[in-house]
Design a protein around this motif. Structure first.
Motif, short mmCIF file in Angstrom:
data_model
loop_
_atom_site.label_atom_id
_atom_site.label_comp_id
_atom_site.label_asym_id
_atom_site.label_seq_id
_atom_site.Cartn_x
_atom_site.Cartn_y
_atom_site.Cartn_z
N TYR A 140 3.83 -10.52 2.43
CA TYR A 140 3.58 -9.12 2.76
C TYR A 140 4.82 -8.25 2.54
O TYR A 140 4.80 -7.33 1.74
N LEU A 180 -2.61 -4.88 -3.12
CA LEU A 180 -2.16 -3.60 -2.57
C LEU A 180 -3.36 -2.83 -2.00
O LEU A 180 -4.30 -2.51 -2.72
N ARG A 181 -3.30 -2.57 -0.69
CA ARG A 181 -4.34 -1.87 0.07
C ARG A 181 -5.67 -2.64 0.14
O ARG A 181 -6.69 -2.08 0.50
N ARG A 182 -5.63 -3.91 -0.19
CA ARG A 182 -6.80 -4.75 0.06
C ARG A 182 -6.93 -4.91 1.57
O ARG A 182 -5.96 -5.26 2.24
N PRO A 183 -8.10 -4.67 2.16
CA PRO A 183 -8.24 -4.77 3.62
C PRO A 183 -7.77 -6.12 4.14
O PRO A 183 -8.15 -7.17 3.62
N HIS A 184 -6.94 -6.08 5.14
CA HIS A 184 -6.34 -7.28 5.71
C HIS A 184 -7.40 -8.11 6.44
O HIS A 184 -8.34 -7.56 7.03
N LYS A 189 -8.23 -2.17 7.56
CA LYS A 189 -7.47 -1.09 6.92
C LYS A 189 -6.35 -0.58 7.81
O LYS A 189 -5.74 0.44 7.52
N TRP A 198 5.56 -0.23 9.21
CA TRP A 198 5.09 -0.48 7.85
C TRP A 198 4.37 -1.82 7.76
O TRP A 198 4.06 -2.28 6.68
N LYS A 203 -0.82 -0.68 8.46
CA LYS A 203 -1.17 -0.27 7.10
C LYS A 203 -2.38 -1.02 6.54
O LYS A 203 -2.99 -0.55 5.58
N SER A 205 -2.94 -3.85 4.70
CA SER A 205 -2.87 -4.24 3.29
C SER A 205 -2.41 -5.69 3.22
O SER A 205 -1.85 -6.23 4.17
N ILE A 209 3.05 -1.51 1.40
CA ILE A 209 2.55 -0.40 0.59
C ILE A 209 3.65 0.57 0.17
O ILE A 209 3.39 1.52 -0.58
N ASN A 211 6.54 2.67 -1.60
CA ASN A 211 6.57 2.92 -3.04
C ASN A 211 7.90 3.43 -3.58
O ASN A 211 7.95 3.87 -4.72
#
Length: 662
Positions: A140, A180-184, A189, A198, A203, A205, A209, A211
Motif C-alpha cells: 500500500y 489505484l482507488r480499487r475499493p479496499h 472506498k 493517507w 482513502k 484504495s 493515492i 500523486n
C-alpha cells in the motif's frame, strides 16, 4: 498541448484490450535461499572495502564512465553503506515506517550482518488488516513500496522460499487489476473519510493515492514491476503507459516537484528500481531517460556539497553543505565536496546496488567544469501539473548565473495564490568556501526554520550577477537574511559590503529598519545552521521594501570597495514599485512590483530591455556563455555539452526514444 496524456490514453486502450488475452502465467520461485555467506550480491576485499554487484549490467543502456571515476565511486559507496549500517537499528512495519526500516535492514545485509537484516525484512507486517487482500504484504504505502522492490528483486536469492512466495502471491493479487482507488477489501472506498490520514482506512484504495512526483514514481514503478513479475499483462501495460507519460512530461515541460532538495532524490530511487529490474527493453529505456533527466536537473543546482538556487518543496535549512538528501546523493556520484558526508542518505541502498551511472556531461555540469560566466534561464510547470487537465504553460521563471566563484539563482511565479507559492525556496547565493565547500546567502520574507515559501506580492528580478527583491510594505513583513558566520560584513554609506572567501557582495536595504539578530526556532533547522548568522529587518515606510545585491568575483576587497562607488540604486520611483540598480559594469536591472493576484509577475527590465515572459518558455536556455544545457519547450529533447562531453536524450510523444553520449 498535453502530448504525454494523449500517449497515456493510447497505451491505456492497449492495456484494456489485453485483458482479454491469455498471457503466460508466471510462477513464484521455489528454490531454497542461498546461504548468506555464499551470496554474490556483495564481495568484500581484503582491506574491508565492499564491492556491490548489480543484478544486470546492460552496456547498451549504460552511460560509460572513466575507470578512475568508477573506482572512486566504489570507495565512496563502500564507506557510505558501512556508515549507514552502523546507525542505531530500529523502526517498525506500522504504516509507512518501512521507509526507514527497510533501507536500514538492506544496509545491514549489504554490510555483512545478513541474518539480522533479513529477519527485519521478512518480519510479519504490523497492519495485517490493511494488507489482508495482498497476502499480508504491505503493497500500500509508497515509501514502503520503494524498499519492497529492492528487497524482492535484489535480495531475492537470500529470501526464504516462504517469504518469496508471499510477496509473489500478494503482488499477483495486488496487480490483478488496477490497484489505484480499487475499493479496499476491508475499508471499501474509505470508512473514515474525516480522518486526516493517507492510509487505506481513510482513502479506501489498494495502493497509496498520493500523486506528487516522488510518491507517484514509487507507486507507478512498483506496480509495474510486480505486474511484470507475476504476469498481469493488462496492469503492466497500463503502468507502462503511466510511466511513459511521466518521462515524456520531463522531456517536454519539466518536473512538477522541480529541483526539490529533498524530493527529487525520492523520485530518483524508484526509477533506479525500474532501471535495474524491468524486463521490457522499452521500459528500461524509459527508466534511463527519467534518471538522465532527473540527475541533470539536480546537477544544475549542486556544487561542492551544497544545493543552490531556487527550489520547490524546499527545506529552509538547506543553506548548508549536506543540508539535504540531494547533497548526499550527488556527493556519492561526483565526489567534489570539501566536507565529508556526515550522514549518508538511506536511499543509498538503491544507488550502490544499481548499474546506472549519470552521463559524464551531467557529472561535469555538477562540478561546474565549464567556461564562465554563464547565465541560464529556465521555466518550471505548476506543482499540480500531475493532475490531468492542469495547464502545461510555465508557472515559474528562473534565472541562474554561474560566476567563477559563485552561483546566484532566483525565481518568479505568475500566480499569487498559496497553492503555487507554498514551499518555494525563492533564491540562494552559493559562494566558494575553502573550509566548507560553499557558503550561503539567502534573503526572503519567510523566517528560516524548516520550510520556506514565496509569499504573495514577493517579487524577484535578476540580471546576471544583479538581483532586486521587493515585497509590499503594507503586508507587515520582515526580510530575513542568512549570512555565513565567517563572512566579513562592513556597513558603508548605506551599503552592506560582504566578503566571502573569494566572492564579494554589495547589499542595499530598501525601506528596511535596523537589522536584528534572528534565532532559528525550529530545532532541526537550528542544528543544520551551526556556521551561519541570521538577521531580520522589518519593512518600514513607503509602498515597497526589500533589498538589492550585486555579486562579483575576480577582485580584491580593496578594489571592490573602490568600485562600489560606481554602483547606483535608484529609488526615486519606489512609490510606484520601481527600483533600478546600475552595476559596476554599467549595466542596469529594473524591477517594478505588482500587487495583482491574477498576474503576479513583476515588470523586469534587463539593461533597458523588458522581459517578455510569454516568449520565455524553454525548460532550459543559455542566454550568455557556453551552451551547456538546452531543452526547448515541448521539444522532447534534453541536450548537454560540458567540457567537450555531449549528451542527448529524446523522448517523443510517440515513436522511438533516442540517446546520444559522446
Amino acid at each position: 498541448m498535453k502530448c504525454y496524456y494523449a500517449a497515456m490514453r493510447v497505451a491505456f486502450a492497449t492495456a484494456i484490450v489485453s485483458i482479454f488475452c491469455a498471457p503466460t502465467q508466471a510462477q513464484p520461485s521455489e528454490k531454497a535461499a542461498v546461504n548468506p555467506s555464499d551470496w554474490k550480491g556483495v564481495t568484500a576485499a581484503a582491506d574491508g572495502m565492499l564491492i556491490f554487484h548489480p543484478i544486470r549490467n546492460e552496456p547498451e543502456l549504460n552511460n560509460p564512465w572513466p575507470a578512475d571515476w568508477e573506482k572512486a565511486y566504489e570507495l565512496r559507496a563502500s564507506e557510505a553503506i558501512q556508515l549507514l549500517a552502523k546507525r542505531p537499528f530500529g523502526g517498525t512495519t506500522s504504516g509507512e515506517s518501512e521507509k526507514n526500516l527497510y533501507p536500514q535492514a538492506i544496509a545491514q545485509v549489504l554490510a555483512g550482518d545478513r541474518k539480522r537484516g533479513l529477519q527485519a525484512l521478512e518480519q510479519k507486517d504490523h497492519d495485517q488488516q490493511d494488507h489482508a487482500q495482498t497476502a499480508g504484504i504491505d503493497y500500500y504505502w509508497c515509501f514502503t513500496l520503494k524498499g519492497q522492490m529492492r528487497k524482492y528483486f535484489y535480495l531475492h536469492d537470500l529470501l526464504t522460499p516462504e517469504h518469496r512466495k508471499l510477496m509473489f502471491d500478494g503482488g499477483k493479487l495486488w496487480t490483478e487489476i488496477e490497484p489505484l482507488r480499487r475499493p479496499h477489501s476491508v475499508y471499501g472506498k474509505g470508512k473514515d473519510p474525516g480522518v486526516e490520514s493517507w492510509g487505506p482506512n481513510a482513502k479506501g484504495s489498494w495502493v497509496d493515492i498520493r500523486n506528487t512526483d516522488n510518491l507517484r514514481a514509487m507507486r507507478d514503478t512498483s506496480v509495474y514491476l510486480m505486474a511484470e513479475e507475476t504476469g498481469n499483462e493488462a496492469t503492466r501495460l497500463l503502468y507502462k503507459a503511466k510511466i511513459a507519460a511521466y518521462v515524456q512530461m520531463l522531456h517536454h515541460i519539466g518536473m512538477s516537484e522541480w529541483d526539490s532538495d529533498n524530493y527529487i532524490g525520492h523520485t530518483i530511487a524508484p526509477y533506479h528500481n525500474l532501471y535495474d529490474f524491468a524486463k521490457d527493453p522499452e521500459v528500461k529505456q524509459l527508466a534511463k531517460a527519467a534518471l538522465d533527466w532527473l540527475y541533470t536537473a539536480g546537477a544544475v543546482k549542486w556544487w561542492r556539497g551544497g544545493t543552490g538556487g531556487p527550489t520547490l518543496r524546499n527545506y529552509a535549512y538547506v543553506g548548508n553543505p549536506f543540508g539535504s538528501s540531494v547533497d548526499d546523493m550527488f556527493e556519492l556520484y561526483v565526489g567534489d565536496a570539501v566536507l565529508p558526508d556526515p550522514s549518508p542518505d538511506r536511499d543509498f541502498v538503491h544507488h550502490v546496488t544499481s548499474s546506472y551511472r549519470p552521463p559524464v556531461s551531467t557529472i561535469l555540469l555538477a562540478k561546474k567544469q565549464f567556461k564562465k560566466p554563464v547565465e541560464l534561464l529556465a521555466t518550471k510547470p505548476a506543482y499540480t501539473n500531475w493532475k490531468p487537465g492542469d495547464p502545461s504553460e510555465p508557472m515559474f521563471w528562473e534565472t541562474s548565473f554561474f560566476g567563477e566563484t559563485f552561483q546566484l539563482g532566483s525565481v518568479v511565479c505568475r500566480d499569487a495564490t498559496e497553492m503555487y507559492r507554498w514551499n518555494v525556496g525563492p533564491m540562494k547565493l552559493m559562494a566558494w568556501s575553502e573550509k566548507r565547500g560553499v557558503d550561503f546567502f539567502q534573503g526572503n520574507t519567510e523566517p528560516f526554520g524548516k520550510h520556506n515559501r514565496l509569499n504573495p506580492g514577493d517579487q524577484f528580478g535578476q540580471y546576471r550577477n544583479k538581483l532586486i527583491f521587493l515585497s509590499p510594505a503594507d503586508a507587515g513583513r520582515s526580510v530575513y537574511f542568512q549570512f555565513p558566520a565567517g563572512a566579513k560584513i562592513e556597513d558603508r554609506d548605506g551599503v552592506r559590503l560582504v566578503q566571502f572567501d573569494k566572492t564579494m557582495m554589495a547589499l542595499w536595504p530598501i525601506n528596511l529598519g535596523k537589522p536584528e539578530a534572528f534565532a532559528v526556532k525550529n530545532k532541526e533547522g537550528a542544528e543544520r545552521f551551526p556556521d551561519n548568522r541570521f538577521e531580520q529587518a522589518k519593512i518600514e515606510g513607503g509602498s515597497w521594501g526589500g533589498y538589492a545585491i550585486e555579486v562579483v568575483d575576480g577582485m580584491s576587497y580593496a578594489d571592490f570597495t573602490a568600485a562600489v562607488g560606481k554602483l547606483k540604486l535608484d529609488l526615486t520611483k519606489i512609490a510606484d514599485g520601481r527600483v533600478t540598480l546600475t552595476g559596476i559594469d554599467g549595466k542596469t536591472l529594473s524591477v517594478t512590483g505588482t500587487k495583482s493576484a491574477g498576474n503576479a509577475l513583476p515588470v523586469i527590465e534587463r539593461n533597458g530591455e523588458k522581459v517578455d515572459f510569454s516568449a520565455w518558455r524553454d525548460v532550459y536556455r543559455v542566454v550568455e556563455g557556453e551552451n551547456i544545457i538546452e531543452q526547448k519547450y515541448l521539444s522532447g529533447t534534453l541536450k548537454l555539452s560540458v567540457d567537450g562531453k555531449t549528451f542527448r536524450s529524446t523522448v517523443p510523444a510517440t515513436g522511438k526514444m533516442e540517446f546520444e553520449n559522446k
